[in-house]
Design a protein around this motif. Structure first.
Motif, PDB file in Angstrom:
ATOM      1  N   TYR A 224       0.857  -1.183   0.000  1.00 17.96           N
ATOM      2  CA  TYR A 224       0.000   0.000   0.000  1.00 17.96           C
ATOM      3  C   TYR A 224       0.894   1.233   0.000  1.00 17.96           C
ATOM      4  O   TYR A 224       1.689   1.432   0.915  1.00 17.96           O
ATOM      5  N   HIS A 225       0.789   2.044  -1.061  1.00 17.41           N
ATOM      6  CA  HIS A 225       1.559   3.272  -1.175  1.00 17.41           C
ATOM      7  C   HIS A 225       0.751   4.392  -0.533  1.00 17.41           C
ATOM      8  O   HIS A 225      -0.289   4.797  -1.045  1.00 17.41           O
ATOM      9  N   VAL A 226       1.229   4.885   0.594  1.00 17.85           N
ATOM     10  CA  VAL A 226       0.493   5.845   1.411  1.00 17.85           C
ATOM     11  C   VAL A 226       0.338   7.188   0.697  1.00 17.85           C
ATOM     12  O   VAL A 226      -0.724   7.811   0.769  1.00 17.85           O
ATOM     13  N   HIS A 227       1.350   7.642  -0.041  1.00 14.58           N
ATOM     14  CA  HIS A 227       1.303   8.970  -0.643  1.00 14.58           C
ATOM     15  C   HIS A 227       0.233   9.114  -1.719  1.00 14.58           C
ATOM     16  O   HIS A 227      -0.298  10.189  -1.921  1.00 14.58           O
ATOM     17  N   ASN A 228      -0.116   8.040  -2.419  1.00 16.00           N
ATOM     18  CA  ASN A 228      -1.155   8.128  -3.446  1.00 16.00           C
ATOM     19  C   ASN A 228      -2.310   7.149  -3.222  1.00 16.00           C
ATOM     20  O   ASN A 228      -3.174   7.007  -4.081  1.00 16.00           O
ATOM     21  N   CYS A 229      -2.330   6.477  -2.074  1.00 17.72           N
ATOM     22  CA  CYS A 229      -3.436   5.585  -1.669  1.00 17.72           C
ATOM     23  C   CYS A 229      -3.705   4.479  -2.685  1.00 17.72           C
ATOM     24  O   CYS A 229      -4.854   4.171  -3.002  1.00 17.72           O
ATOM     25  N   LYS A 230      -2.668   3.853  -3.210  1.00 20.79           N
ATOM     26  CA  LYS A 230      -2.829   2.773  -4.186  1.00 20.79           C
ATOM     27  C   LYS A 230      -2.319   1.459  -3.615  1.00 20.79           C
ATOM     28  O   LYS A 230      -1.320   1.413  -2.903  1.00 20.79           O
ATOM     29  N   TRP A 231      -3.045   0.382  -3.934  1.00 19.71           N
ATOM     30  CA  TRP A 231      -2.689  -0.977  -3.528  1.00 19.71           C
ATOM     31  C   TRP A 231      -2.106  -1.729  -4.722  1.00 19.71           C
ATOM     32  O   TRP A 231      -2.581  -1.578  -5.852  1.00 19.71           O
ATOM     33  N   PHE A 232      -1.108  -2.585  -4.449  1.00 13.42           N
ATOM     34  CA  PHE A 232      -0.520  -3.431  -5.472  1.00 13.42           C
ATOM     35  C   PHE A 232      -0.372  -4.850  -4.934  1.00 13.42           C
ATOM     36  O   PHE A 232       0.008  -5.042  -3.781  1.00 13.42           O
ATOM     37  N   LEU A 233      -0.689  -5.823  -5.776  1.00 16.09           N
ATOM     38  CA  LEU A 233      -0.346  -7.214  -5.496  1.00 16.09           C
ATOM     39  C   LEU A 233       1.092  -7.366  -5.956  1.00 16.09           C
ATOM     40  O   LEU A 233       1.379  -7.320  -7.149  1.00 16.09           O
ATOM     41  N   PHE A 234       2.015  -7.468  -5.011  1.00 17.54           N
ATOM     42  CA  PHE A 234       3.435  -7.436  -5.337  1.00 17.54           C
ATOM     43  C   PHE A 234       3.972  -8.826  -5.648  1.00 17.54           C
ATOM     44  O   PHE A 234       4.680  -9.010  -6.639  1.00 17.54           O
ATOM     45  N   LYS A 235       3.662  -9.806  -4.797  1.00 18.12           N
ATOM     46  CA  LYS A 235       4.142 -11.189  -5.018  1.00 18.12           C
ATOM     47  C   LYS A 235       2.996 -12.154  -4.791  1.00 18.12           C
ATOM     48  O   LYS A 235       2.145 -11.954  -3.940  1.00 18.12           O
TER      49      LYS A 235
END
Length: 87
Positions: free
Chosen positions: A75-86
């Protein structure tokens, strides 16, 4: 686990201590269909700085096609985006 770094739609909540906890997410599969994946449990979460930005990393177990698999969500706090990383 394979690194994929794919953006996902997330449903999450804040617990009593104010910590963000994921519940389930939706991602687009290879055939352009949306698939909802439920998080069975969060093993741990950490905070780190990545290129000067605050990132929260969640190690989870997810249920995909009746099988439980480990995954890592970011979860990138600065732009509020979630990523499935692995996965």
């Amino acid at each position: 686990m394979k690194i994929i770094k794919q953006p996902v739609d997330m449903i999450a909540y804040f617990n009593v201590e104010g910590i963000l906890m994921p519940i389930k997410f939706r991602l687009e599969s290879d055939d352009k269909m949306l698939k909802t994946i439920k998080i069975s449990n969060v093993l741990y979460h950490t905070e780190e700085k990545f290129a000067g930005n605050l990132v929260r990393t969640y190690a989870c177990n997810v249920i995909i096609d009746a099988f439980e698999k480990p995954c890592e969500l970011k979860y990138h706090v600065h732009n509020c985006k979630w990523f499935l990383f692995k996965i």
